[in-house]
Design a protein around this motif. Structure first.
Motif, PDB file in Angstrom:
ATOM      1  N   UNK A 188      77.745 -43.863   9.379  1.00 35.62           N
ATOM      2  CA  UNK A 188      78.220 -43.531  10.490  1.00 35.62           C
ATOM      3  C   UNK A 188      79.592 -43.722  11.014  1.00 35.62           C
ATOM      4  N   UNK A 189      80.068 -44.857  10.850  1.00 38.37           N
ATOM      5  CA  UNK A 189      81.296 -45.343  11.155  1.00 38.37           C
ATOM      6  C   UNK A 189      82.528 -44.426  10.632  1.00 38.37           C
ATOM      7  N   UNK A 190      82.124 -44.325   9.327  1.00 38.49           N
ATOM      8  CA  UNK A 190      83.230 -43.558   8.561  1.00 38.49           C
ATOM      9  C   UNK A 190      83.115 -42.382   8.863  1.00 38.49           C
ATOM     10  N   UNK A 191      82.106 -41.490   8.971  1.00 38.94           N
ATOM     11  CA  UNK A 191      81.983 -39.910   9.575  1.00 38.94           C
ATOM     12  C   UNK A 191      82.722 -39.768  10.768  1.00 38.94           C
ATOM     13  N   UNK A 192      82.315 -40.586  11.723  1.00 39.63           N
ATOM     14  CA  UNK A 192      83.070 -40.618  13.045  1.00 39.63           C
ATOM     15  C   UNK A 192      84.444 -40.696  12.942  1.00 39.63           C
ATOM     16  N   UNK A 193      85.122 -41.587  12.151  1.00 41.64           N
ATOM     17  CA  UNK A 193      86.356 -41.812  11.984  1.00 41.64           C
ATOM     18  C   UNK A 193      87.145 -40.586  11.437  1.00 41.64           C
ATOM     19  N   UNK A 194      86.431 -39.938  10.263  1.00 35.49           N
ATOM     20  CA  UNK A 194      86.921 -38.851   9.591  1.00 35.49           C
ATOM     21  C   UNK A 194      86.981 -37.737  10.537  1.00 35.49           C
ATOM     22  N   UNK A 195      86.010 -37.396  11.042  1.00 38.85           N
ATOM     23  CA  UNK A 195      85.746 -36.273  11.875  1.00 38.85           C
ATOM     24  C   UNK A 195      86.795 -36.325  13.197  1.00 38.85           C
ATOM     25  N   UNK A 196      87.029 -37.473  13.635  1.00 37.46           N
ATOM     26  CA  UNK A 196      87.668 -37.595  14.792  1.00 37.46           C
ATOM     27  C   UNK A 196      89.421 -37.356  14.374  1.00 37.46           C
ATOM     28  N   UNK A 197      89.742 -37.641  13.241  1.00 36.86           N
ATOM     29  CA  UNK A 197      90.837 -37.429  12.631  1.00 36.86           C
ATOM     30  C   UNK A 197      91.316 -36.295  12.546  1.00 36.86           C
ATOM     31  N   UNK A 198      90.310 -35.327  11.904  1.00 37.43           N
ATOM     32  CA  UNK A 198      90.303 -33.732  11.658  1.00 37.43           C
ATOM     33  C   UNK A 198      90.393 -33.218  12.948  1.00 37.43           C
ATOM     34  N   UNK A 199      89.488 -33.278  14.161  1.00 36.59           N
ATOM     35  CA  UNK A 199      89.497 -32.543  15.266  1.00 36.59           C
ATOM     36  C   UNK A 199      90.547 -32.786  16.116  1.00 36.59           C
ATOM     37  N   UNK A 200      91.167 -33.847  15.888  1.00 35.89           N
ATOM     38  CA  UNK A 200      92.539 -34.372  16.696  1.00 35.89           C
ATOM     39  C   UNK A 200      93.637 -33.237  16.546  1.00 35.89           C
ATOM     40  N   UNK A 201      93.380 -32.654  15.121  1.00 37.46           N
ATOM     41  CA  UNK A 201      94.671 -31.805  14.920  1.00 37.46           C
ATOM     42  C   UNK A 201      94.037 -30.403  14.639  1.00 37.46           C
ATOM     43  N   UNK A 202      92.925 -29.839  14.679  1.00 37.11           N
ATOM     44  CA  UNK A 202      92.461 -28.563  14.734  1.00 37.11           C
ATOM     45  C   UNK A 202      91.670 -28.377  16.010  1.00 37.11           C
ATOM     46  N   UNK A 203      91.797 -27.071  16.674  1.00 37.49           N
ATOM     47  CA  UNK A 203      91.098 -26.908  17.762  1.00 37.49           C
ATOM     48  C   UNK A 203      90.146 -25.802  17.561  1.00 37.49           C
ATOM     49  N   UNK A 204      88.826 -26.222  17.268  1.00 35.98           N
ATOM     50  CA  UNK A 204      87.815 -25.301  17.042  1.00 35.98           C
ATOM     51  C   UNK A 204      86.391 -25.764  17.421  1.00 35.98           C
ATOM     52  N   UNK A 205      85.471 -25.209  17.920  1.00 31.35           N
ATOM     53  CA  UNK A 205      84.133 -25.458  18.125  1.00 31.35           C
ATOM     54  C   UNK A 205      83.533 -26.168  16.746  1.00 31.35           C
ATOM     55  N   UNK A 206      82.873 -27.390  16.619  1.00 27.35           N
ATOM     56  CA  UNK A 206      82.328 -27.870  15.548  1.00 27.35           C
ATOM     57  C   UNK A 206      81.073 -28.784  15.984  1.00 27.35           C
ATOM     58  N   UNK A 207      80.356 -28.813  14.831  1.00 25.75           N
ATOM     59  CA  UNK A 207      79.302 -29.420  14.595  1.00 25.75           C
ATOM     60  C   UNK A 207      78.929 -30.453  13.635  1.00 25.75           C
ATOM     61  N   UNK A 208      78.049 -31.229  13.516  1.00 21.40           N
ATOM     62  CA  UNK A 208      77.849 -32.434  12.574  1.00 21.40           C
ATOM     63  C   UNK A 208      76.465 -32.500  11.931  1.00 21.40           C
TER      64      UNK A 208
END
Length: 268
Positions: free
Chosen positions: A77-97
């Protein structure tokens, strides 16, 4: 239905691409020589391709963590949150998990990273390769409520599993909407990359009470026109990967060909 999709994705028929993480730390296929920074860099590269090509959204998934768990580790859970946060901080697009195969973890990660939606099993009981899937909609919706959650829930009602009790797709869809409080319905085939039957799509739409119905596997350049006719949106992964292999990185040319054909089929 149309209003929710337009508000979230800017279109009434969104084409959503999957960004699959490779095996994460703690999973059997994880390569300890691959760092989390390298994983996030690859995810950012793939997400950037989808944004550049005009996909309307992204779903992040721990697809590489085979065999999947009904109760993933806190570290996952922690790793996925970290990875996703790093990506979406740099690309702007609606996203899901999507967190395979743990609905509570999926909602937790989605809310932590302020995802637009979560794709998960929500109600009814299924049996699959990872055992019994008993998502417990009452508990999941209360977790979301306790977090003052805003993400929409795209409820899986088929895919990779068989519903217990012989209940029809139509009845499961009705239950997901009226009992589970699903915001949208998502259909899938028997495994990643396998098509969804037209009869299942039509039956789900007949019982969805106006909620959007997405096709979540098996869409490719040869059938996307028909899938868009039958559904309210597409989630695509395998067919836009290198060599059409679910666990390969996204192939930009494959992804481009599919989205260009899709855009020609959609009339707003």
């Amino acid at each position: 239905m149309t209003e929710m999709l337009k508000e979230m994705f800017g279109t009434s028929k969104p084409i959503i691409g999957m960004v699959h993480f490779p095996p994460l730390p703690g999973s059997p296929l994880y390569n300890p020589d691959v760092t989390l920074n390298e994983i996030s860099d690859q995810a950012l590269k793939e997400a950037s391709i989808l944004v550049k090509l005009g996909y309307n959204g992204i779903v992040f998934s721990n697809e590489g963590d085979r065999p999947y768990l009904r109760n993933v580790s806190k570290y996952t859970v922690a790793v996925m949150a970290r990875l996703i946060e790093k990506v979406v901080s740099k690309v702007k697009i609606p996203f899901g998990v999507s967190v395979l195969a743990d609905p509570e973890a999926a909602i937790s990660v989605a809310e932590a990273v302020e995802a637009n939606f979560v794709r998960t099993f929500l109600s009814w009981v299924y049996v699959g390769d990872w055992g019994i899937v008993d998502p417990d909609a009452g508990n999941l919706q209360r977790i979301k409520a306790s977090l003052h959650g805003k993400c929409k829930i795209f409820a899986n009602v088929s895919g990779h599993t068989t519903p217990l009790g012989g209940r029809s797709i139509g009845d499961i869809t009705t239950g997901a909407v009226f009992f589970g409080l699903a915001d949208a319905i998502c259909l899938a085939g028997t495994t990643a990359g396998k098509p969804v039957s037209e009869s299942d799509i039509l039956e789900a739409r007949d019982h969805s009470a106006g909620k959007p119905v997405f096709v979540g596997t098996g869409v490719n350049v040869n059938n996307i026109e028909r899938m868009l006719e039958l559904s309210d949106g597409i989630i695509v992964g395998t067919s836009i990967k290198k060599n059409g292999n679910t666990f390969n990185p996204i192939d930009e040319e494959r992804a481009r060909i599919l989205i260009e054909k899709a855009k020609k089929c959609i009339k707003e």
